[in-house]
Design a protein around this motif. Sequence first.
Motif, PDB file in Angstrom:
ATOM      1  N   ASN A  73      15.094 -12.501  26.032  1.00 14.63           N
ATOM      2  CA  ASN A  73      15.133 -13.311  27.250  1.00 14.63           C
ATOM      3  C   ASN A  73      14.016 -12.937  28.208  1.00 14.63           C
ATOM      4  O   ASN A  73      13.387 -13.795  28.800  1.00 14.63           O
ATOM      5  N   ARG A  74      13.787 -11.648  28.374  1.00 16.83           N
ATOM      6  CA  ARG A  74      12.820 -11.228  29.396  1.00 16.83           C
ATOM      7  C   ARG A  74      11.384 -11.179  28.889  1.00 16.83           C
ATOM      8  O   ARG A  74      10.442 -11.406  29.636  1.00 16.83           O
ATOM      9  N   TYR A  75      11.228 -10.834  27.606  1.00 15.35           N
ATOM     10  CA  TYR A  75       9.865 -10.620  27.096  1.00 15.35           C
ATOM     11  C   TYR A  75       9.518 -11.501  25.897  1.00 15.35           C
ATOM     12  O   TYR A  75       8.393 -11.466  25.398  1.00 15.35           O
ATOM     13  N   GLY A  76      10.494 -12.242  25.382  1.00 20.99           N
ATOM     14  CA  GLY A  76      10.217 -13.131  24.253  1.00 20.99           C
ATOM     15  C   GLY A  76       9.813 -12.384  23.006  1.00 20.99           C
ATOM     16  O   GLY A  76       9.060 -12.891  22.172  1.00 20.99           O
ATOM     17  N   MET A 124       5.155  -9.817  34.141  1.00 19.70           N
ATOM     18  CA  MET A 124       4.998 -11.172  33.622  1.00 19.70           C
ATOM     19  C   MET A 124       6.228 -11.593  32.804  1.00 19.70           C
ATOM     20  O   MET A 124       6.108 -12.180  31.735  1.00 19.70           O
ATOM     21  N   GLU A 125       7.405 -11.259  33.340  1.00 15.41           N
ATOM     22  CA  GLU A 125       8.626 -11.550  32.582  1.00 15.41           C
ATOM     23  C   GLU A 125       8.934 -13.044  32.568  1.00 15.41           C
ATOM     24  O   GLU A 125       8.539 -13.788  33.468  1.00 15.41           O
ATOM     25  N   ILE A 126       9.678 -13.433  31.560  1.00 11.45           N
ATOM     26  CA  ILE A 126      10.027 -14.839  31.382  1.00 11.45           C
ATOM     27  C   ILE A 126      11.118 -15.238  32.383  1.00 11.45           C
ATOM     28  O   ILE A 126      12.081 -14.499  32.585  1.00 11.45           O
ATOM     29  N   VAL A 127      10.924 -16.399  32.985  1.00  9.08           N
ATOM     30  CA  VAL A 127      11.865 -16.889  33.998  1.00  9.08           C
ATOM     31  C   VAL A 127      12.604 -18.102  33.432  1.00  9.08           C
ATOM     32  O   VAL A 127      11.982 -19.007  32.857  1.00  9.08           O
ATOM     33  N   ASP A 128      13.925 -18.109  33.580  1.00  8.57           N
ATOM     34  CA  ASP A 128      14.726 -19.237  33.092  1.00  8.57           C
ATOM     35  C   ASP A 128      14.754 -20.331  34.160  1.00  8.57           C
ATOM     36  O   ASP A 128      15.171 -20.092  35.292  1.00  8.57           O
ATOM     37  N   TRP A 172      16.031 -22.329  22.587  1.00  8.44           N
ATOM     38  CA  TRP A 172      15.901 -21.026  23.240  1.00  8.44           C
ATOM     39  C   TRP A 172      14.909 -20.130  22.490  1.00  8.44           C
ATOM     40  O   TRP A 172      13.983 -19.562  23.062  1.00  8.44           O
ATOM     41  N   LYS A 173      15.099 -20.041  21.169  1.00 10.50           N
ATOM     42  CA  LYS A 173      14.298 -19.112  20.371  1.00 10.50           C
ATOM     43  C   LYS A 173      12.818 -19.479  20.431  1.00 10.50           C
ATOM     44  O   LYS A 173      11.964 -18.617  20.647  1.00 10.50           O
ATOM     45  N   THR A 174      12.525 -20.765  20.255  1.00 14.54           N
ATOM     46  CA  THR A 174      11.113 -21.177  20.279  1.00 14.54           C
ATOM     47  C   THR A 174      10.516 -20.946  21.671  1.00 14.54           C
ATOM     48  O   THR A 174       9.408 -20.405  21.797  1.00 14.54           O
ATOM     49  N   THR A 175      11.265 -21.319  22.702  1.00 20.88           N
ATOM     50  CA  THR A 175      10.730 -21.189  24.064  1.00 20.88           C
ATOM     51  C   THR A 175      10.380 -19.735  24.392  1.00 20.88           C
ATOM     52  O   THR A 175       9.259 -19.446  24.828  1.00 20.88           O
ATOM     53  N   VAL A 176      11.314 -18.826  24.148  1.00 22.83           N
ATOM     54  CA  VAL A 176      11.020 -17.438  24.526  1.00 22.83           C
ATOM     55  C   VAL A 176       9.929 -16.846  23.620  1.00 22.83           C
ATOM     56  O   VAL A 176       9.092 -16.065  24.085  1.00 22.83           O
ATOM     57  N   THR A 177       9.919 -17.244  22.356  1.00 18.86           N
ATOM     58  CA  THR A 177       8.898 -16.702  21.453  1.00 18.86           C
ATOM     59  C   THR A 177       7.495 -17.143  21.877  1.00 18.86           C
ATOM     60  O   THR A 177       6.544 -16.344  21.896  1.00 18.86           O
ATOM     61  N   VAL A 178       7.384 -18.432  22.243  1.00 20.33           N
ATOM     62  CA  VAL A 178       6.083 -18.960  22.670  1.00 20.33           C
ATOM     63  C   VAL A 178       5.624 -18.247  23.944  1.00 20.33           C
ATOM     64  O   VAL A 178       4.487 -17.763  24.037  1.00 20.33           O
ATOM     65  N   LEU A 179       6.534 -18.144  24.905  1.00 20.16           N
ATOM     66  CA  LEU A 179       6.142 -17.517  26.174  1.00 20.16           C
ATOM     67  C   LEU A 179       5.868 -16.029  25.977  1.00 20.16           C
ATOM     68  O   LEU A 179       4.956 -15.472  26.593  1.00 20.16           O
ATOM     69  N   GLY A 180       6.640 -15.414  25.098  1.00 20.98           N
ATOM     70  CA  GLY A 180       6.409 -13.998  24.793  1.00 20.98           C
ATOM     71  C   GLY A 180       5.020 -13.797  24.188  1.00 20.98           C
ATOM     72  O   GLY A 180       4.313 -12.831  24.514  1.00 20.98           O
ATOM     73  N   GLY A 181       4.626 -14.702  23.322  1.00 17.08           N
ATOM     74  CA  GLY A 181       3.299 -14.627  22.692  1.00 17.08           C
ATOM     75  C   GLY A 181       2.197 -14.784  23.735  1.00 17.08           C
ATOM     76  O   GLY A 181       1.224 -14.025  23.753  1.00 17.08           O
ATOM     77  N   LEU A 182       2.359 -15.770  24.627  1.00 17.97           N
ATOM     78  CA  LEU A 182       1.338 -15.996  25.661  1.00 17.97           C
ATOM     79  C   LEU A 182       1.286 -14.816  26.627  1.00 17.97           C
ATOM     80  O   LEU A 182       0.213 -14.386  27.039  1.00 17.97           O
ATOM     81  N   ARG A 183       2.467 -14.302  26.968  1.00 18.09           N
ATOM     82  CA  ARG A 183       2.536 -13.161  27.873  1.00 18.09           C
ATOM     83  C   ARG A 183       1.689 -12.000  27.343  1.00 18.09           C
ATOM     84  O   ARG A 183       0.895 -11.403  28.074  1.00 18.09           O
ATOM     85  N   LEU A 184       1.843 -11.719  26.042  1.00 20.47           N
ATOM     86  CA  LEU A 184       1.077 -10.620  25.456  1.00 20.47           C
ATOM     87  C   LEU A 184      -0.416 -10.904  25.519  1.00 20.47           C
ATOM     88  O   LEU A 184      -1.220 -10.036  25.843  1.00 20.47           O
ATOM     89  N   GLU A 185      -0.771 -12.152  25.179  1.00 20.29           N
ATOM     90  CA  GLU A 185      -2.208 -12.462  25.185  1.00 20.29           C
ATOM     91  C   GLU A 185      -2.819 -12.343  26.554  1.00 20.29           C
ATOM     92  O   GLU A 185      -3.968 -11.940  26.702  1.00 20.29           O
ATOM     93  N   LEU A 186      -2.035 -12.698  27.573  1.00 17.09           N
ATOM     94  CA  LEU A 186      -2.601 -12.723  28.917  1.00 17.09           C
ATOM     95  C   LEU A 186      -2.513 -11.369  29.613  1.00 17.09           C
ATOM     96  O   LEU A 186      -3.314 -11.066  30.478  1.00 17.09           O
ATOM     97  N   GLY A 187      -1.531 -10.556  29.222  1.00 19.03           N
ATOM     98  CA  GLY A 187      -1.300  -9.363  30.026  1.00 19.03           C
ATOM     99  C   GLY A 187      -1.448  -8.038  29.325  1.00 19.03           C
ATOM    100  O   GLY A 187      -1.491  -6.989  29.974  1.00 19.03           O
TER     101      GLY A 187
END
Length: 592
Positions: A284-287, A297-301, A400-415
């Motif tokens: 939920n928080r990091y994907g 850069m945690e994921i926000v619902d 849910w799974k796709t959304t957090v995984t995608v954002l988790g991937g972008l989070r890593l790339e950006l941060g």
Amino acid sequence: MDERDAVMRTHRATEITVGEIGQRVTIAGWVQRRRDHGGITFLDIRDASGIVQVVADPEDHEAVGDIKMEFCVSVAGTVRARPEGTENPDLPTGQIEIGAEEIVVLSAAGTLPFMIDDRVEVDERVRLQYRYLDLRRPRMAANLKARSGATAAIRRTLDEAGFLEVETPTLINSTPEGARDVLVPSRLRTGEFYALPQSPQLFKQLLMIAGVERYFQIARCYRDEDFRSDRQLEFTQLDLEGAFWDRDDVLDVIESVLVAVAKELRGVDVPRPFPRLTWHEAMNRYGSDKPDIRFGMEIVDLSLVFAESEFGVFKDAIEAGGTVRGINAGTREWSRSRADALTDRAKEFGAKGLVWMVVEDDGSLRSPIAKFLSDPELGEIKRAFSAGPGNVLLLAADTWKTTVTVLGGLRLELGRPANHDELEFLWVVDFPLFEEGEDGSITFSHHPFTSPKSLDDMRERPREAISNAYDAVLNGIELGSGSVRIHDPDVQREVFEILGIDPDTAEKRFGWFLEALRYGTPPHAGFAFGVDRLVMALQNESSIREVIPFPKTQTGLDPMTGAPTWVDDAQLEELGIELTSDSEARREELEA
Ligand code: ASP
């Protein structure tokens, strides 16, 4: 004869300091550098300890004329202070030099394929082809040393804690860990194969049944997986198991080992206990099930914000039982091309699209979808993200799974920080017991010997059941996994059944193990972490190949020995193996 002449060397290079001034010493090593200056030759001699400078007058020493880089030499001479102004504060031996009295070439070196110098970039294939030269480079030598320090710290810690180091065989039957087996044909029993261990999992469980209450092994494991930067066909794990143990006993001892290794290699005291996240929280928080918590850069619902949205994409996702979430990527340059590139990345991670918003100086939101959003929604978005002027917000809507995984991937790339200077260890606990395959079938998510948190859940809602499995993570790298095991043969049978292994097959493949579980098996739990990955991170390397003495390339090749290779027909015949016509054709092609 001077007693000293009887030995090949009296000192290692870095043992020679100002305290040795005036002494006659003999050293041996390789010529790191040669400089000729005003009729005098300076040789930097390197041994495993480091470098010392030798000064020779070529007129006095015939050998000096021939000496080139990486010649192996011995030098006898007298230690003296370097002339004022020529000291080198960067070297432990920088205050002194050896005035050569005798120089012997022990072994000449041919023309080098590359310089023995960390600053020179060399193609990895060439490095691996001449790994013995590559390992002479200071960085690689330091990595070897670190690796040895790591295993020494592991042994020390576990020995003190009363663990027994036990070796388990490498020619075994298949142990399922989710990868393909590496197989070895049997000569005495043609047509039959051994599997190399994907891990010593079943043997360590047998050791618990055998009454070894505390086991560990620094074990080589073999998994025929596609290579990535953190995977190799063979790799090394610290493998560990304890009887009469629950999860927290394992986490405690593994923490003590990881902390000891970090201390040994980095000299730092990592605080304990490590933070813990459940798998759900981590997702939920990091994907990610191996979150890098060195940055936010945690994921926000945003599902509540968009519950009544007029924007079709968000509305559809929510109505289909999915979610809308996002990350505040912080203040950064934003352009059309940047947006397109990130959208492409999001699609690679599984998204159908990516919505971006930029907070303008006046607080308004610039976004291709701004016109679909109501004023209260715009306000809510900024609040949810704690967003200020210049911030870039990235939103995805899907399951849910796709959304957090995608954002988790972008989070890593950006941060994600580029190096591992900072160390953030973390436990991820309460993993799902099973995973659903694309065809809806169920597979194990750790391995089939992992116990469920609740037997009722496993029986009634296997897809949602939680396991007693846990992972250790360092800076977003999955170091390893473990679990509390099943110690009841009937439960083990049930798990095989849920996994779709019919009782006959289970009996054939694991009957021997199910049998063992019937003789008073103590409750037990354990763990294994990758030594390569841990040393990689602690040494600030980006690939495990940098800390494995003799690794393979990403296509499984050893450019030095040429492995894997074709074998003689006679050998194949002995093994009862015939190559297919395709393999024969490949062989002929390669041999031509
Ligand atoms: N055998 C597991 C692995 O290699 C670790 C464990 O469960 O102890 O990943």
